[in-house]
Design a protein around this motif. Structure first.
Motif, PDB file in Angstrom:
ATOM      1  N   THR A  98      -3.138  -1.089   2.805  1.00 34.49           N
ATOM      2  CA  THR A  98      -3.604  -1.056   4.193  1.00 34.49           C
ATOM      3  C   THR A  98      -3.240  -2.336   4.917  1.00 34.49           C
ATOM      4  O   THR A  98      -2.794  -2.318   6.066  1.00 34.49           O
ATOM      5  CB  THR A  98      -5.129  -0.842   4.238  1.00 34.49           C
ATOM      6  N   CYS A  99      -3.433  -3.460   4.225  1.00 30.60           N
ATOM      7  CA  CYS A  99      -3.074  -4.760   4.798  1.00 30.60           C
ATOM      8  C   CYS A  99      -1.585  -4.806   5.085  1.00 30.60           C
ATOM      9  O   CYS A  99      -1.157  -5.229   6.160  1.00 30.60           O
ATOM     10  CB  CYS A  99      -3.475  -5.871   3.842  1.00 30.60           C
ATOM     11  N   GLY A 100      -0.781  -4.362   4.135  1.00 31.51           N
ATOM     12  CA  GLY A 100       0.661  -4.366   4.320  1.00 31.51           C
ATOM     13  C   GLY A 100       1.104  -3.499   5.478  1.00 31.51           C
ATOM     14  O   GLY A 100       1.971  -3.891   6.278  1.00 31.51           O
ATOM     15  N   ASP A 101       0.528  -2.312   5.594  1.00 32.40           N
ATOM     16  CA  ASP A 101       0.867  -1.420   6.701  1.00 32.40           C
ATOM     17  C   ASP A 101       0.517  -2.037   8.046  1.00 32.40           C
ATOM     18  O   ASP A 101       1.286  -1.946   9.017  1.00 32.40           O
ATOM     19  CB  ASP A 101       0.141  -0.081   6.543  1.00 32.40           C
ATOM     20  N   CYS A 102      -0.651  -2.665   8.109  1.00 31.19           N
ATOM     21  CA  CYS A 102      -1.099  -3.259   9.371  1.00 31.19           C
ATOM     22  C   CYS A 102      -0.214  -4.435   9.778  1.00 31.19           C
ATOM     23  O   CYS A 102       0.203  -4.542  10.934  1.00 31.19           O
ATOM     24  CB  CYS A 102      -2.562  -3.711   9.248  1.00 31.19           C
ATOM     25  N   VAL A 103       0.084  -5.319   8.833  1.00 32.94           N
ATOM     26  CA  VAL A 103       0.907  -6.494   9.144  1.00 32.94           C
ATOM     27  C   VAL A 103       2.327  -6.062   9.514  1.00 32.94           C
ATOM     28  O   VAL A 103       2.935  -6.615  10.433  1.00 32.94           O
ATOM     29  CB  VAL A 103       0.920  -7.477   7.966  1.00 32.94           C
ATOM     30  N   SER A 104       2.858  -5.063   8.823  1.00 38.17           N
ATOM     31  CA  SER A 104       4.186  -4.561   9.150  1.00 38.17           C
ATOM     32  C   SER A 104       4.218  -3.966  10.555  1.00 38.17           C
ATOM     33  O   SER A 104       5.154  -4.204  11.332  1.00 38.17           O
ATOM     34  CB  SER A 104       4.608  -3.502   8.125  1.00 38.17           C
ATOM     35  N   THR A 105       3.168  -3.210  10.898  1.00 35.63           N
ATOM     36  CA  THR A 105       3.066  -2.648  12.250  1.00 35.63           C
ATOM     37  C   THR A 105       2.952  -3.761  13.280  1.00 35.63           C
ATOM     38  O   THR A 105       3.596  -3.725  14.342  1.00 35.63           O
ATOM     39  CB  THR A 105       1.840  -1.719  12.345  1.00 35.63           C
ATOM     40  N   ALA A 106       2.126  -4.769  12.980  1.00 26.36           N
ATOM     41  CA  ALA A 106       1.929  -5.888  13.900  1.00 26.36           C
ATOM     42  C   ALA A 106       3.221  -6.674  14.108  1.00 26.36           C
ATOM     43  O   ALA A 106       3.529  -7.104  15.231  1.00 26.36           O
ATOM     44  CB  ALA A 106       0.840  -6.816  13.368  1.00 26.36           C
ATOM     45  N   ALA A 107       3.991  -6.864  13.036  1.00 27.52           N
ATOM     46  CA  ALA A 107       5.240  -7.616  13.136  1.00 27.52           C
ATOM     47  C   ALA A 107       6.235  -6.917  14.053  1.00 27.52           C
ATOM     48  O   ALA A 107       6.954  -7.566  14.833  1.00 27.52           O
ATOM     49  CB  ALA A 107       5.852  -7.801  11.746  1.00 27.52           C
ATOM     50  N   GLY A 108       6.293  -5.596  13.985  1.00 30.57           N
ATOM     51  CA  GLY A 108       7.185  -4.856  14.868  1.00 30.57           C
ATOM     52  C   GLY A 108       6.695  -4.828  16.299  1.00 30.57           C
ATOM     53  O   GLY A 108       7.466  -5.000  17.251  1.00 30.57           O
ATOM     54  N   GLU A 109       5.383  -4.667  16.457  1.00 25.21           N
ATOM     55  CA  GLU A 109       4.816  -4.528  17.806  1.00 25.21           C
ATOM     56  C   GLU A 109       4.803  -5.851  18.562  1.00 25.21           C
ATOM     57  O   GLU A 109       4.973  -5.875  19.787  1.00 25.21           O
ATOM     58  CB  GLU A 109       3.403  -3.961  17.704  1.00 25.21           C
TER      59      GLU A 109
ATOM     60  N   SER B 200       5.347  -9.793   6.406  1.00 20.66           N
ATOM     61  CA  SER B 200       5.158  -8.377   6.064  1.00 20.66           C
ATOM     62  C   SER B 200       5.248  -8.152   4.564  1.00 20.66           C
ATOM     63  O   SER B 200       4.443  -7.411   3.983  1.00 20.66           O
ATOM     64  CB  SER B 200       6.207  -7.517   6.781  1.00 20.66           C
ATOM     65  N   SER B 201       6.213  -8.778   3.911  1.00 19.88           N
ATOM     66  CA  SER B 201       6.378  -8.581   2.466  1.00 19.88           C
ATOM     67  C   SER B 201       5.221  -9.186   1.690  1.00 19.88           C
ATOM     68  O   SER B 201       4.770  -8.633   0.682  1.00 19.88           O
ATOM     69  CB  SER B 201       7.706  -9.181   1.998  1.00 19.88           C
ATOM     70  N   ASN B 202       4.700 -10.318   2.152  1.00 18.26           N
ATOM     71  CA  ASN B 202       3.580 -10.964   1.454  1.00 18.26           C
ATOM     72  C   ASN B 202       2.269 -10.227   1.653  1.00 18.26           C
ATOM     73  O   ASN B 202       1.349 -10.371   0.850  1.00 18.26           O
ATOM     74  CB  ASN B 202       3.439 -12.418   1.915  1.00 18.26           C
ATOM     75  N   ALA B 203       2.163  -9.440   2.722  1.00 19.02           N
ATOM     76  CA  ALA B 203       0.928  -8.713   3.000  1.00 19.02           C
ATOM     77  C   ALA B 203       0.658  -7.604   1.995  1.00 19.02           C
ATOM     78  O   ALA B 203      -0.463  -7.108   1.903  1.00 19.02           O
ATOM     79  CB  ALA B 203       0.957  -8.131   4.412  1.00 19.02           C
ATOM     80  N   THR B 204       1.669  -7.217   1.235  1.00 16.90           N
ATOM     81  CA  THR B 204       1.490  -6.166   0.240  1.00 16.90           C
ATOM     82  C   THR B 204       1.149  -6.715  -1.142  1.00 16.90           C
ATOM     83  O   THR B 204       1.011  -5.942  -2.099  1.00 16.90           O
ATOM     84  CB  THR B 204       2.779  -5.326   0.119  1.00 16.90           C
ATOM     85  N   GLN B 205       0.991  -8.029  -1.254  1.00 16.15           N
ATOM     86  CA  GLN B 205       0.795  -8.654  -2.558  1.00 16.15           C
ATOM     87  C   GLN B 205      -0.675  -8.789  -2.967  1.00 16.15           C
ATOM     88  O   GLN B 205      -0.980  -9.365  -4.011  1.00 16.15           O
ATOM     89  CB  GLN B 205       1.447 -10.042  -2.563  1.00 16.15           C
ATOM     90  N   GLY B 206      -1.595  -8.304  -2.136  1.00 17.92           N
ATOM     91  CA  GLY B 206      -3.006  -8.326  -2.490  1.00 17.92           C
ATOM     92  C   GLY B 206      -3.820  -9.417  -1.842  1.00 17.92           C
ATOM     93  O   GLY B 206      -5.039  -9.461  -1.982  1.00 17.92           O
TER      94      GLY B 206
ATOM     95  N   PHE C 123      -0.789 -14.319   8.813  1.00 13.10           N
ATOM     96  CA  PHE C 123      -1.504 -13.070   9.032  1.00 13.10           C
ATOM     97  C   PHE C 123      -2.869 -13.177   8.372  1.00 13.10           C
ATOM     98  O   PHE C 123      -3.061 -13.935   7.419  1.00 13.10           O
ATOM     99  CB  PHE C 123      -0.736 -11.857   8.484  1.00 13.10           C
ATOM    100  N   LEU C 124      -3.816 -12.424   8.895  1.00  9.47           N
ATOM    101  CA  LEU C 124      -5.159 -12.318   8.327  1.00  9.47           C
ATOM    102  C   LEU C 124      -5.540 -10.850   8.329  1.00  9.47           C
ATOM    103  O   LEU C 124      -5.528 -10.200   9.371  1.00  9.47           O
ATOM    104  CB  LEU C 124      -6.173 -13.114   9.150  1.00  9.47           C
ATOM    105  N   CYS C 125      -5.866 -10.317   7.166  1.00 11.23           N
ATOM    106  CA  CYS C 125      -6.368  -8.948   7.069  1.00 11.23           C
ATOM    107  C   CYS C 125      -7.869  -8.974   6.830  1.00 11.23           C
ATOM    108  O   CYS C 125      -8.405  -9.927   6.250  1.00 11.23           O
ATOM    109  CB  CYS C 125      -5.680  -8.200   5.922  1.00 11.23           C
TER     110      CYS C 125
END
Length: 307
Positions: A92-103, A56-62, A82-84
């Motif tokens: 957007t990538c960070g939000d999606c991966v964070s949501t996916a990690a919780g779900e 999740s943290s790496n998904a916000t790095q671009g 993860f793959l965005c």
């Protein structure tokens, strides 16, 4: 003027759809491996929580893709990635991966292997190596193109998807390609293909060709479809579901072919794949144990207004 008003309405509809899809990740599907489970508060669960947080943290790095491994020994090692979608912004990538990690923790609470797909991202983890070639499970529920247009549509779709696959395979970076083509004077067909960037050209090609080959069986004549695999995905719709660029230059409207048989349309999908099938047979056995768990085909209903 009716045509102008219709065009403006379609533009606003497409813009709103893209804006909302960028803002909120839309769940597609998930899969869990029920045969292998972990105990609550075990070392594996601790490592899994760390892995999901790290992803999740790496998904916000671009970056649109990240893969890592945690743990030592054999019992508690966990691989994840993860793959965005290649056109998504970092937020957007960070939000999606964070949501996916919780779900994924909610949907697969004790499984040692799981995968979850959203419209703009995919996340997976496993206690074993992350294999990428699997057979399909087909689900469909959507409108069809008009019967008189079906032959031309299938031919146009096959050409577009195979063209996109050819480009993605040789991509040196993200293995992500999009395209739009004119279906009629007022309708465009939009297509997208993507592989995880860590795949070799060979594996990316095998994955995409497998996805494309499944389209005639699951979604023949359907107005929209998404084929999801762990290593790649394809999608087509009659609306711009990805971020189109001004440099796009769709071909001219194609006239309906005359005298073509149904067999010739199917060959449009099969011929580009035939050469790959022979090579695939040799590589398939090494993946056999992992087969049958993680591929989904979703054929979506399209509600774009007539113009």
């Amino acid at each position: 003027m009716p045509n102008f008003e219709s065009s403006v309405f379609v533009f606003l509809f497409s813009f709103l759809f893209f804006f909302l899809s960028e803002a909120t990740p839309i769940y597609s599907s998930h899969a869990c491996t029920d045969s292998v489970k972990y105990r609550s508060n075990s070392t594996f669960q601790i490592n899994l929580n760390l892995l999901l947080s790290y992803l999740s943290s790496n998904a916000t790095q671009g970056s649109h893709f990240f893969r890592t491994r945690l743990g030592d020994g054999t019992a508690n090692v966990i691989n994840g990635l993860f793959l965005c979608r290649g056109d998504t912004l970092a937020a957007t990538c960070g939000d999606c991966v964070s949501t996916a990690a919780g779900e994924i923790k909610r949907r697969c609470p004790v499984q040692k292997e799981a995968i979850i797909w959203y419209d703009v991202c995919m996340l997976r983890y496993s206690h074993e190596s992350l294999n990428n070639i699997v057979p399909s499970t087909d689900l469909s529920n959507t409108k069809n193109v008009a019967p008189e247009d079906k032959e031309r549509f299938n031919e146009l779709l096959a050409g577009m998807l195979n063209s996109l696959a050819d480009k993605a395979v040789i991509s040196q970076k993200e293995k992500f390609e999009t395209k739009e083509v004119n279906f009629t004077r007022t309708e465009k067909l939009f297509g997208l293909v993507q592989c995880t960037p860590d795949l070799t050209a060979f594996d990316c090609n095998m994955c995409l060709r497998s996805a494309i080959a499944s389209v005639p069986n699951c979604c023949d004549g359907k107005r929209g479809a998404t084929v999801l695999l762990p290593g790649c995905n394809i999608r087509y719709e009659f609306f711009p579901f990805f971020n189109t660029t001004p440099s796009s230059n769709p071909p001219a409207v194609q006239s309906r072919p005359s005298g073509r048989s149904h067999v010739s349309v199917i060959l449009g999908f099969i011929i580009p794949i035939a050469a790959s099938v022979t090579l695939f047979a040799f590589g398939f056995c090494s993946f056999a144990r992992k087969q049958g768990r993680y591929m989904l085909v979703l054929c979506r209903k399209t509600n774009l207004p007539e113009v």
